[in-house]
Scaffold this active site. Structure first.
Site, PDB file in Angstrom:
ATOM      1  N   SER A  38       0.818  -1.203   0.000  1.00 13.75           N
ATOM      2  CA  SER A  38       0.000   0.000   0.000  1.00 13.75           C
ATOM      3  C   SER A  38       0.864   1.272   0.000  1.00 13.75           C
ATOM      4  CB  SER A  38      -0.949  -0.041   1.204  1.00 13.75           C
ATOM      5  OG  SER A  38      -1.965   0.906   1.089  1.00 13.75           O
TER       6      SER A  38
ATOM      7  N   ASP B  45      10.333   5.729 -10.016  1.00  9.48           N
ATOM      8  CA  ASP B  45       9.947   6.424 -11.247  1.00  9.48           C
ATOM      9  C   ASP B  45      10.722   7.719 -11.440  1.00  9.48           C
ATOM     10  OD1 ASP B  45       8.162   4.403 -11.742  1.00  9.48           O
ATOM     11  OD2 ASP B  45       6.377   5.516 -11.136  1.00  9.48           O
TER      12      ASP B  45
ATOM     13  N   LYS C  87      -0.685  -4.457  -3.224  1.00 12.23           N
ATOM     14  CA  LYS C  87      -1.987  -3.994  -2.754  1.00 12.23           C
ATOM     15  C   LYS C  87      -2.188  -2.567  -3.268  1.00 12.23           C
ATOM     16  CE  LYS C  87      -5.396  -2.937   0.276  1.00 12.23           C
ATOM     17  NZ  LYS C  87      -6.081  -1.630   0.411  1.00 12.23           N
TER      18      LYS C  87
END
Length: 672
Positions: free
Chosen positions: A457, A468, A482
């Site tokens: 999460s 990224d 998740k």
């Protein structure tokens, strides 16, 4: 007793039990079993649940025959996980229900669920009564044949008749008895222990309530949609709201029922269980003992009753008998000791330390969860580490199951100038981009993020964003995956006049996406440098759930990379592979992986005592050899048995050590 419907014939079938003056007594009569029916509020609750899911769930929920078949299958599996309670004739009698359950839920007609459940109670009673009849003090069960017990029957056919069914039940008793025999118990003690276990299970059957049926049925419905959608009974929802749901007061762990075992679902950061390092997610509690008292067998117990045994005053000791996660059915347990304590906020807070690697100072920031205030605590900890002149920083997110989304965004902001961190898409397809606009970077040096399969999460949002942006090297295991958002909602209304309160539902309303457009759902975050993993992601991550929402992607957010490891990464990977090839700890991990691969597809285990004893002895010998090798490397004396292991000795943290090595490599290469 008069019953109406297609289960009448099935319910009137009887089981002839063998009797003996020396067989274990059945302490509960079959007539004591309750005949359960819906409570007055259940029809309204079912209709409201159906309305919520069809109107506001992230998934386009359509009540049709396809969904009904899923609900039917899941409901049966919840009641009969081993496929040994219901007969094929029972299923034939239930055939009409397969395509009708969706309409039954929408209309509040719940009688099919209750008929099936009542039959499961009867079958469970028959199984336990028959099992007790096999426990004859003067006729020990033998373990000399080539028999095998099929512990995984999730895909097996249901027994065709009583003879086949009783043969399955007998093997289950032999399996239970053999595990006790392998632990050193004699036949009279085995009879005593199993008699107590089975009679306790019988007593539990008589305590079953209407709400238990409703909760099971609504969860069959809810979890047929996705794994994180569920119904909570009034009692469970009350505990959920106070963060006490299924928790072990005093040791800091969250439990759930899986089959007949009570399993560790989550370890609370800062709690005695997490700090001890002796428990991990997926471990099963099979026994509980108070200090100075004998171990109590708790297989098949209700979670509430187990909690009552484990909780206690701060500073007192509790012993747990654990069947380790991933051990399949070998039955080998271990005993651990925990001192009860209060989980304090400071124990859950982020903390920093400095580790020295080849003369360089590497900072380690341990982040147990994304609690409110994490980013401020982390900033303070990082500034303290910077004052000690660290050359690189490792952020340790292992076991971090997430928390506040706002903290994931603020944490990311400690390491990037500013920009988008995560995208959230709701059930209407609207995308919201959450950004860090603080503009205050706390740390600009070489950065490594360590994750494992239980990083989920908010942990995945943070790690994915830094990956990224090209800001950090992500190392470790593929994360949990998740990538969904849930909403908690009560079913009751102020104008309700029912005798009993209503429960709550928790259901999926949105999905997370990385700034590059990819979802964290199912795939999680794939590390730049992948460490060997003892258990495959397909068995412990989100993708292990048969109905997990799929991975997908949306348009990339407008963000600008702050770095790139394209040229440096191959060098770091090469150095990493050289190290772990020489590392004894990683060789242990690789050996465990090979062992797991060799047994992972096995669904049965021998019921031959000599075969199982030889397997145990081999396992114990290998475990002792590994312990003594570790003790030798630590400059300590070898021991003669696992039980003699020094109380303060802990195995090296191979993953953290390798993460700091990679961070040191990164610092050195970035200077060049």
């Amino acid at each position: 007793m008069r019953l109406i419907g297609p289960l009448l014939v099935a319910l009137t079938l009887s089981l002839s039990l063998s009797t003996s003056a020396f067989a274990s007594p059945v302490n509960i009569k079959e007539s004591a079993l309750p005949q359960l029916a819906p409570q007055s509020q259940h029809a309204t609750e079912a209709r409201r649940i159906a309305a919520i899911y069809t109107r506001t769930h992230y998934v386009n929920v359509v009540l049709n025959s396809a969904l009904s078949k899923k609900i039917f299958k899941r409901y049966l599996n919840q009641l009969d996980y081993h496929h040994d309670l219901f007969l094929q004739s029972d299923l034939e009698a239930m055939d009409d229900y397969k395509t009708q359950l969706d309409d039954d839920i929408a209309s509040g007609q719940l009688s099919p669920f209750y008929k099936i459940f009542n039959l499961s109670l009867k079958r469970r009673y028959e199984q336990l009564a028959y099992s007790l009849s096999l426990l004859n003090i003067n006729k020990p069960l033998t373990f000399k044949d080539k028999e095998r017990y099929q512990f995984d029957r999730t895909d097996a056919a249901y027994p065709k008749d009583k003879t086949e069914q009783k043969a399955l039940w007998k093997k289950k008793v032999k399996f239970d008895a053999l595990n006790l025999k392998l632990s050193g118990k004699k036949w009279p003690e085995i009879v005593k222990l199993l008699s107590k276990r089975y009679n306790y299970a019988l007593r539990r059957l008589t305590q079953t309530e209407s709400e238990d049926v409703f909760q099971t049925a609504m969860n069959a419905f809810s979890r047929s949609i996705d794994p994180h959608t569920s119904y909570l009974s009034p009692r469970s929802s009350e505990r959920f709201n106070t963060e006490m749901s299924l928790s072990l007061q005093g040791i800091g762990a969250v439990l759930e029922n899986k089959d007949e075992y009570t399993t560790i679902r989550r370890l609370i950061p800062g709690g005695p269980a997490a700090k001890s390092g002796l428990l991990k997610i997926g471990d099963r509690i099979v026994g509980v003992a108070q200090d100075g008292k004998p171990m109590v067998d708790v297989i098949g117990w209700r979670i509430d009753d187990i909690v009552d045994l484990i909780k206690g005053p701060k500073g007192t000791t509790v012993y747990l008998q654990i069947l380790p996660a991933g051990s399949k059915a070998d039955g080998k347990t271990r005993k651990i000791k925990l001192v009860r304590d209060v989980v304090r906020l400071k124990d859950r807070a982020a903390s920093g330390e400095v580790m020295k690697v080849d003369g360089h100072k590497i900072g380690v920031l341990t982040v147990p969860s994304f609690y409110v205030g994490l980013s401020k605590d982390s900033a303070k900890a990082i500034n303290k580490l910077k004052k000690q002149h660290i050359q690189a920083l490792v952020v340790d997110l292992r076991g971090n199951g997430g928390g506040a989304l706002s903290e994931a965004i603020s944490m990311t902001g400690l390491f990037i100038p500013k920009g988008p961190v995560v995208q959230v898409r709701d059930q209407l397809g609207r995308v919201r981009v959450n950004q860090d606009m603080s503009g205050s970077t706390v740390y600009r040096g070489p950065l490594v993020v360590l994750v494992n399969q239980y990083s989920a999460s908010a942990s995945e949002i943070f790690a994915a964003a830094l990956q990224d942006y090209g800001r950090a090297i992500i190392v470790g295991e593929q994360t949990y995956g998740k990538g969904t958002v849930q909403q908690h909602r009560g079913l009751g209304r102020t104008y309700d006049l029912f005798e009993h309160p209503m429960g709550h539902v928790q259901y999926t309303v949105a999905k997370f996406y990385r700034v590059n457009g990819g979802s964290t759902q199912r795939k999680g975050v794939m590390p730049d440098i992948i460490f060997p993993s003892a258990l495959p992601h397909s068995e412990v991550g989100e993708s292990a759930n048969d109905n997990a929402l799929p991975w997908d992607h949306i348009k990339s957010a407008d963000y600008h990379k702050v770095g790139s490891f394209k040229k440096l990464l191959p060098i770091l990977i090469a150095d990493h592979k050289k190290r772990i090839a020489k590392s004894p700890e990683f060789q242990y991990i690789i050996a465990d992986i090979k062992q797991y691969q060799a047994r992972k597809d096995k669904k049965s285990i021998s019921l031959n005592y000599q075969i199982r004893k030889a397997q145990r002895e081999k396992q114990d010998k290998e475990e002792l050899a590994r312990l003594n090798e570790r003790l030798k490397r630590a400059g300590k004396k070898p021991v003669k048995s696992i039980a003699d292991k020094p109380a303060n000795f802990k195995a090296p943290d191979a993953y953290l050590d390798e993460a700091t090595d990679i961070a040191e490599d990164l610092a050195v290469h970035e200077k060049k």
